[in-house]
Design an enzyme around this catalytic site. Structure first.
Site, mmCIF file in Angstrom:
data_model
loop_
_atom_site.group_PDB
_atom_site.id
_atom_site.type_symbol
_atom_site.label_atom_id
_atom_site.label_comp_id
_atom_site.label_asym_id
_atom_site.label_seq_id
_atom_site.Cartn_x
_atom_site.Cartn_y
_atom_site.Cartn_z
ATOM 1 N N PRO A 2 34.419 57.282 -38.477
ATOM 2 C CA PRO A 2 34.507 58.803 -37.324
ATOM 3 C C PRO A 2 33.279 58.711 -36.899
ATOM 4 C CG PRO A 2 35.338 59.450 -39.365
ATOM 5 C CD PRO A 2 34.406 57.899 -39.707
ATOM 6 N N GLU A 3 34.156 59.777 -34.993
ATOM 7 C CA GLU A 3 33.385 60.883 -34.333
ATOM 8 C C GLU A 3 32.908 61.661 -34.846
ATOM 9 O OE1 GLU A 3 32.130 57.502 -31.474
ATOM 10 O OE2 GLU A 3 33.176 55.788 -31.826
#
Length: 281
Positions: A2-3
């Protein structure tokens, strides 16, 4: 993955489950990956913040006053496939229990996620966190400084992924921001006009992605989901990422996927031409 948008969504969703509660147990079988988590036991979660792609739980003594400065931080990096869930499963790596609350289960099929309990700001063992640039949606991310740095950057996408000019921009949101700014991912030494377009694009893309709860790609067991199993929705707004061979929504040219700095990279060859070095935009 995830970012920043996915991590920020995680923070917003689990903070009400943790804030003010005392951690009673942290169970796992990988002390080399989840370091010094025993120090969190018996501590109260004063708050939950985020720095780039990292979650930071602020911990105080259980009997400390509400406004007492925190003296420990429980740092969580989700890695590629990590995420919190309300139920455990075969990929559960850490179980976090709190007094009077339901346990949270950290699931991580590929085992790249990490945790550590440290003194506030003692990030020597986490060089990316220690050297991270400003938050893209904060006042600290200011245009003048970004434009100045971008004038001397190497290939712009790897530069963004380094986390030094701005925090939290990973593979998805770098591709999307560069498309919006009409910049080739391998462009070097941005002109002031190019850098200003990219600055505005990063802020626009990140704000929209956070609002949409991040991006959920595919249906595999390791793909990002919120703690309650819900998907993010920003994947429906992707213009280039994951759209190789599909027409550009701006000009109709087929989106191209290449590899740049060992990362899959998507761009439109018509809208995002590579400017020869030394030529102005």
């Amino acid at each position: 993955m995830p970012e920043l948008p996915e991590v920020e969504t995680t923070r917003r969703k689990i903070e009400p489950l943790l804030r003010g509660r005392i951690i009673t147990r942290v169970e796992h079988d990988a002390p080399h990956r989840y370091r010094d988590t025993h120090l969190a036991v018996g501590r109260r979660v004063q708050g939950l913040s985020r720095r780039g792609k990292y979650l930071l739980l602020q911990l105080t003594a259980a009997d400390a006053a509400e406004d007492t400065p925190h003296d420990l931080e429980f740092i969580v990096h989700l890695g590629m496939t990590g995420g919190f869930r309300l139920e455990g499963g075969k990929h559960t790596r850490v179980t976090l229990s709190t007094e009077g609350g339901e346990p949270l289960f950290f699931n991580d099929p590929r085992r790249f996620g990490k945790m550590a309990v440290v003194r506030p700001g003692e990030y020597a063992g986490m060089p990316t966190l220690a050297a991270m640039g400003p938050e893209p949606l904060s006042d600290d991310f200011e245009e003048t400084g970004f434009v100045r740095q971008a004038g001397h950057c190497g290939a712009v996408k790897p530069w963004l992924l380094s986390q030094k000019p701005v925090s939290g921009v990973g593979n998805i949101y770098a591709d999307e921001s560069l498309w919006l700014a009409r910049l080739h991912p391998a462009q070097t030494c941005l002109t002031p006009a190019e850098a200003a377009r990219l600055y505005a694009a990063i802020r626009e893309v990140m704000a929209a992605a956070v609002e949409a709860g991040g991006s959920s790609l595919g249906s595999g067991v390791g793909n990002y989901r919120q703690h309650d199993g819900l998907s993010g929705l920003f994947q429906h707004q992707h213009h280039v990422y994951g759209r190789a061979g599909q027409p550009c929504e701006r000009c109709g040219t087929g989106i191209v996927k290449t590899v740049l700095a060992q990362r899959g990279t998507h761009h439109c060859p018509q809208c995002q031409p590579l400017r020869p070095a030394g030529e102005g935009a």
